[in-house]
Design a protein around this motif. Structure first.
Motif, PDB file in Angstrom:
ATOM      1  N   ILE A 195      63.237  36.878  47.380  1.00  0.00           N
ATOM      2  CA  ILE A 195      63.099  36.244  48.677  1.00  0.00           C
ATOM      3  C   ILE A 195      64.526  35.968  49.137  1.00  0.00           C
ATOM      4  O   ILE A 195      65.334  35.448  48.376  1.00  0.00           O
ATOM      5  CB  ILE A 195      62.325  34.906  48.550  1.00  0.00           C
ATOM      6  CG1 ILE A 195      60.980  35.129  47.858  1.00  0.00           C
ATOM      7  CG2 ILE A 195      62.153  34.250  49.918  1.00  0.00           C
ATOM      8  CD1 ILE A 195      60.470  33.921  47.114  1.00  0.00           C
ATOM      9  N   GLY A 203      67.264  34.157  51.778  1.00  0.00           N
ATOM     10  CA  GLY A 203      67.510  33.101  52.743  1.00  0.00           C
ATOM     11  C   GLY A 203      68.899  33.267  53.317  1.00  0.00           C
ATOM     12  O   GLY A 203      69.798  33.750  52.639  1.00  0.00           O
ATOM     13  N   LYS A 232      61.824  28.374  52.844  1.00  0.00           N
ATOM     14  CA  LYS A 232      61.282  29.424  51.976  1.00  0.00           C
ATOM     15  C   LYS A 232      60.906  28.874  50.607  1.00  0.00           C
ATOM     16  O   LYS A 232      59.944  29.326  49.998  1.00  0.00           O
ATOM     17  CB  LYS A 232      62.255  30.594  51.879  1.00  0.00           C
ATOM     18  CG  LYS A 232      62.268  31.352  53.201  1.00  0.00           C
ATOM     19  CD  LYS A 232      63.068  32.612  53.192  1.00  0.00           C
ATOM     20  CE  LYS A 232      62.845  33.321  54.519  1.00  0.00           C
ATOM     21  NZ  LYS A 232      63.766  34.399  54.752  1.00  0.00           N
ATOM     22  N   GLU A 265      57.204  29.449  49.268  1.00  0.00           N
ATOM     23  CA  GLU A 265      57.062  30.429  48.182  1.00  0.00           C
ATOM     24  C   GLU A 265      57.096  29.851  46.770  1.00  0.00           C
ATOM     25  O   GLU A 265      56.661  30.492  45.828  1.00  0.00           O
ATOM     26  CB  GLU A 265      58.172  31.486  48.294  1.00  0.00           C
ATOM     27  CG  GLU A 265      58.174  32.257  49.599  1.00  0.00           C
ATOM     28  CD  GLU A 265      57.104  33.329  49.653  1.00  0.00           C
ATOM     29  OE1 GLU A 265      56.538  33.685  48.606  1.00  0.00           O
ATOM     30  OE2 GLU A 265      56.837  33.809  50.772  1.00  0.00           O
TER      31      GLU A 265
END
Length: 126
Positions: A35, A37, A46, A50
Motif C-alpha cells: 500500500i 502513501g 490508509k 487497511e
C-alpha cells in the motif's frame, strides 16, 4: 522469505523513495501486499482503512509529517509496527519518533540488509 498474508504500507512523498523501498522488500520477501502513501495524512487514512502489518514512513512530508502521523496511528492502534525511513531527520525528530513508538529507524540511503533484518524481525520471516 514468505510474507504472503502481510500488508506493507510504504509512505514517502518521493515516488522514487517508495519504489526503492518496495523493490528492496520484494528482493528479500515474496508475496506481501503493498500500500503506498504520499504524505502523513495519507499514511493515517490508509492505516485505518487497511490495518497493515508494518509501516515504513518518512519523517519529512507535506500535509502531515511522519512524527505527527506516527502519533495518530499509535493512538488508533497502539500495536502498530512503524519503521521510520528518513535522510533528513534531526536527532530531536528521531528521539520523538522513538518516544512515540516507532520500532526502528533506517537512514537513507538504506542498505538492503537493513530491510532484510527488519522484515525478519518484525514480520517473523525465516
Amino acid at each position: 522469505m514468505d510474507i504472503t498474508n502481510k500488508k506493507i504500507l510504504v509512505c514517502d512523498d518521493s515516488i522514487l523513495a517508495r519504489k526503492q523501498l518496495m523493490d528492496a522488500i520484494k528482493e528479500e520477501a515474496e508475496g506481501g501486499t503493498f500500500i503506498e502513501g504520499v504524505n502523513g495524512q495519507d499514511a493515517v487514512d490508509k492505516y485505518k482503512a487497511e490495518k497493515p502489518d508494518i509501516v515504513f514512513m518518512d519523517i519529512v512530508m507535506p500535509e502531515k509529517d511522519g512524527t505527527t502521523a506516527l502519533a495518530e496511528i499509535k493512538e488508533f492502534d497502539k500495536d502498530a509496527v512503524i519503521i521510520i525511513v528518513s535522510s533528513v531527520g534531526t536527532q530531536e525528530q528521531l528521539k520523538k519518533a522513538i518516544q512515540l513508538g516507532a520500532k526502528d529507524f533506517i537512514q537513507k540511503p538504506f542498505e538492503k540488509n537493513q530491510i532484510k533484518e527488519i522484515i525478519e524481525l518484525r514480520l517473523g520471516g525465516k
